[in-house]
Design a protein around this motif. Sequence first.
Motif, PDB file in Angstrom:
ATOM      1  N   ARG A 253       0.753  -1.126   0.036  1.00 14.74           N
ATOM      2  CA  ARG A 253       0.089   0.008   0.175  1.00 14.74           C
ATOM      3  C   ARG A 253       0.887   1.149   0.067  1.00 14.74           C
ATOM      4  O   ARG A 253       1.891   1.051   0.580  1.00 14.74           O
ATOM      5  N   LEU A 254       0.373   2.230  -0.728  1.00  7.90           N
ATOM      6  CA  LEU A 254       1.265   3.658  -0.753  1.00  7.90           C
ATOM      7  C   LEU A 254       1.605   3.832   0.673  1.00  7.90           C
ATOM      8  O   LEU A 254       2.694   4.454   0.840  1.00  7.90           O
ATOM      9  N   GLY A 255       0.501   3.874   1.713  1.00  6.02           N
ATOM     10  CA  GLY A 255       1.012   4.333   2.819  1.00  6.02           C
ATOM     11  C   GLY A 255       2.122   3.584   3.608  1.00  6.02           C
ATOM     12  O   GLY A 255       3.097   4.282   4.383  1.00  6.02           O
ATOM     13  N   ASP A 256       2.157   2.232   3.110  1.00  9.62           N
ATOM     14  CA  ASP A 256       3.331   1.651   3.797  1.00  9.62           C
ATOM     15  C   ASP A 256       4.483   1.844   3.005  1.00  9.62           C
ATOM     16  O   ASP A 256       5.728   2.132   3.769  1.00  9.62           O
TER      17      ASP A 256
ATOM     18  N   ALA B  36       9.717   5.236   3.415  1.00 13.68           N
ATOM     19  CA  ALA B  36      10.377   6.344   3.035  1.00 13.68           C
ATOM     20  C   ALA B  36      10.397   7.578   4.276  1.00 13.68           C
ATOM     21  O   ALA B  36      11.547   7.900   4.459  1.00 13.68           O
ATOM     22  N   LEU B  37       9.773   7.470   5.294  1.00  9.50           N
ATOM     23  CA  LEU B  37       9.870   8.282   6.470  1.00  9.50           C
ATOM     24  C   LEU B  37      10.978   8.023   7.127  1.00  9.50           C
ATOM     25  O   LEU B  37      12.039   8.787   7.597  1.00  9.50           O
ATOM     26  N   SER B  38      11.066   6.739   7.332  1.00 12.49           N
ATOM     27  CA  SER B  38      12.300   6.242   8.289  1.00 12.49           C
ATOM     28  C   SER B  38      13.569   6.224   7.400  1.00 12.49           C
ATOM     29  O   SER B  38      14.519   6.611   8.197  1.00 12.49           O
TER      30      SER B  38
ATOM     31  N   GLN C 241      17.918   3.505  -0.508  1.00 11.09           N
ATOM     32  CA  GLN C 241      16.602   2.894  -0.236  1.00 11.09           C
ATOM     33  C   GLN C 241      15.383   4.009  -0.373  1.00 11.09           C
ATOM     34  O   GLN C 241      14.358   3.616  -0.769  1.00 11.09           O
ATOM     35  N   LEU C 242      15.830   5.220   0.122  1.00 10.27           N
ATOM     36  CA  LEU C 242      14.789   6.247  -0.188  1.00 10.27           C
ATOM     37  C   LEU C 242      14.205   6.609  -1.678  1.00 10.27           C
ATOM     38  O   LEU C 242      13.249   6.439  -2.011  1.00 10.27           O
ATOM     39  N   GLU C 243      15.148   6.343  -2.503  1.00  8.44           N
ATOM     40  CA  GLU C 243      15.078   6.589  -3.898  1.00  8.44           C
ATOM     41  C   GLU C 243      14.310   5.481  -4.380  1.00  8.44           C
ATOM     42  O   GLU C 243      13.307   5.468  -5.232  1.00  8.44           O
TER      43      GLU C 243
ATOM     44  N   SER D  47      12.070   3.622  -2.774  1.00  3.00           N
ATOM     45  CA  SER D  47      10.707   3.797  -2.195  1.00  3.00           C
ATOM     46  C   SER D  47       9.846   4.736  -3.197  1.00  3.00           C
ATOM     47  O   SER D  47       8.985   4.517  -3.478  1.00  3.00           O
ATOM     48  N   LEU D  48      10.530   5.860  -3.567  1.00  5.76           N
ATOM     49  CA  LEU D  48       9.814   7.074  -4.161  1.00  5.76           C
ATOM     50  C   LEU D  48       9.655   6.290  -5.455  1.00  5.76           C
ATOM     51  O   LEU D  48       8.404   6.690  -6.110  1.00  5.76           O
ATOM     52  N   ALA D  49      10.572   5.495  -6.143  1.00  5.20           N
ATOM     53  CA  ALA D  49      10.291   5.327  -7.395  1.00  5.20           C
ATOM     54  C   ALA D  49       9.380   4.264  -7.455  1.00  5.20           C
ATOM     55  O   ALA D  49       8.453   4.111  -8.294  1.00  5.20           O
TER      56      ALA D  49
ATOM     57  N   ASN E  44       5.308  15.435  -9.877  1.00  6.88           N
ATOM     58  CA  ASN E  44       5.637  15.439  -8.616  1.00  6.88           C
ATOM     59  C   ASN E  44       6.893  14.663  -8.137  1.00  6.88           C
ATOM     60  O   ASN E  44       7.467  15.062  -7.184  1.00  6.88           O
ATOM     61  N   VAL E  45       7.014  13.556  -8.857  1.00  7.22           N
ATOM     62  CA  VAL E  45       8.067  12.785  -8.794  1.00  7.22           C
ATOM     63  C   VAL E  45       9.300  13.326  -9.033  1.00  7.22           C
ATOM     64  O   VAL E  45      10.463  13.231  -8.399  1.00  7.22           O
ATOM     65  N   THR E  46       9.427  13.792 -10.440  1.00  8.44           N
ATOM     66  CA  THR E  46      10.620  14.296 -11.052  1.00  8.44           C
ATOM     67  C   THR E  46      10.953  15.916 -10.199  1.00  8.44           C
ATOM     68  O   THR E  46      12.059  15.689 -10.447  1.00  8.44           O
TER      69      THR E  46
ATOM     70  N   GLU F  69      11.389  19.735   1.528  1.00  2.00           N
ATOM     71  CA  GLU F  69       9.999  20.496   0.817  1.00  2.00           C
ATOM     72  C   GLU F  69       9.613  19.745  -0.087  1.00  2.00           C
ATOM     73  O   GLU F  69       8.301  19.886  -0.420  1.00  2.00           O
ATOM     74  N   GLY F  70      10.194  18.984  -0.891  1.00  2.00           N
ATOM     75  CA  GLY F  70       9.818  18.168  -1.942  1.00  2.00           C
ATOM     76  C   GLY F  70       8.710  17.119  -1.425  1.00  2.00           C
ATOM     77  O   GLY F  70       7.757  16.943  -2.229  1.00  2.00           O
ATOM     78  N   CYS F  71       8.970  16.798  -0.365  1.00  2.00           N
ATOM     79  CA  CYS F  71       7.895  15.646   0.186  1.00  2.00           C
ATOM     80  C   CYS F  71       6.785  16.263   0.288  1.00  2.00           C
ATOM     81  O   CYS F  71       5.491  15.833  -0.071  1.00  2.00           O
TER      82      CYS F  71
ATOM     83  N   CYS G 211       4.597  17.522  -2.758  1.00  2.00           N
ATOM     84  CA  CYS G 211       3.735  16.399  -3.353  1.00  2.00           C
ATOM     85  C   CYS G 211       2.389  16.115  -2.448  1.00  2.00           C
ATOM     86  O   CYS G 211       1.304  16.033  -2.946  1.00  2.00           O
ATOM     87  N   HIS G 212       2.649  16.135  -1.003  1.00  2.00           N
ATOM     88  CA  HIS G 212       1.585  15.916  -0.160  1.00  2.00           C
ATOM     89  C   HIS G 212       0.486  17.100  -0.292  1.00  2.00           C
ATOM     90  O   HIS G 212      -0.731  16.696  -0.384  1.00  2.00           O
ATOM     91  N   THR G 213       0.935  18.225  -0.187  1.00  2.00           N
ATOM     92  CA  THR G 213       0.193  19.359  -0.537  1.00  2.00           C
ATOM     93  C   THR G 213      -0.808  19.230  -1.787  1.00  2.00           C
ATOM     94  O   THR G 213      -1.869  19.417  -1.741  1.00  2.00           O
TER      95      THR G 213
ATOM     96  N   ASN H  78      -3.554  16.908  -1.678  1.00  2.00           N
ATOM     97  CA  ASN H  78      -4.634  17.206  -0.871  1.00  2.00           C
ATOM     98  C   ASN H  78      -4.178  16.488   0.733  1.00  2.00           C
ATOM     99  O   ASN H  78      -5.068  15.850   1.491  1.00  2.00           O
ATOM    100  N   ARG H  79      -3.099  16.227   0.854  1.00  2.00           N
ATOM    101  CA  ARG H  79      -2.403  15.819   2.003  1.00  2.00           C
ATOM    102  C   ARG H  79      -1.478  16.426   2.633  1.00  2.00           C
ATOM    103  O   ARG H  79      -0.552  16.141   3.120  1.00  2.00           O
ATOM    104  N   SER H  80      -1.796  17.845   2.688  1.00  2.00           N
ATOM    105  CA  SER H  80      -0.838  18.838   3.553  1.00  2.00           C
ATOM    106  C   SER H  80      -0.754  18.607   4.941  1.00  2.00           C
ATOM    107  O   SER H  80       0.296  18.870   5.713  1.00  2.00           O
TER     108      SER H  80
END
Length: 158
Positions: free
Chosen positions: A38-41, A46-48, A71-73, A75-77, A90-92, A122-124, A127-129, A132-134
């Motif tokens: 799931r995206l949240g997972d 990514a958060l950690s 690892q972070l890259e 996750s985002l990919a 948003n990803v690029t 700021e990039g994280c 995208c959240h904003t 609609n997930r600001s």
Amino acid sequence: MKWRGVVMAVLLLAASIPLAMAQSDLKRPSSSDQYVPRLGDIMSAALSQHQKLWLAAKAQNWELATYELGQLESSLAEAAMQYSGIPVSNVTTLKDPLQSVSDAIAARDGRKFAKAYGYLTEGCNSCHTSMNRSFIAIRVPTGQQPFANQLFSPPRKP
Ligand code: HEC
């Protein structure tokens, strides 16, 4: 309650929770038999990784920082690949900050790293904003405790 009863109860409960936001903008590939996290997972990972990246660089453990950045890259990919509802732009937009972080690590330059890491963070949030997930606000970690890089207080009213 038997195990199956518990599962049913959980499923029913989940179905009855009115979701504040439509999930339809985050479509998973429907034809795939493969397990798709799931995206949240993916984002929780990514958060950690985001936090560990900071802690490793602060400790000048550049080898670990390189690893966490990779690892972070990934996750985002993975998020972008699996969830077609996420705008590619948003990803690029994260590409440049990720590259700057990588350059700073290669140069073992703590000051450059801190600056690049700020842009990455700021990039994280941008995208959240835009999705609609600001209310999912990421920040530069304030310490080593879990979630020290997420902001939990509600935004200040203007
Ligand atoms: C390209 C868009 C995008 C980028 C970039 C992005 N996120 Fe997310 N993130 C999302 C979306 C969309 C959700 C909400 C997922 C959902 O509703 O299921 C989310 C959710 C989250 C969550 C909440 C997870 C949970 O279930 O508690 C965290 C934490 C998070 N992101 C961290 C990050 C971090 C850290 C970065 C930067 C390194 C980042 N995100 C970059 C789109 C993005």
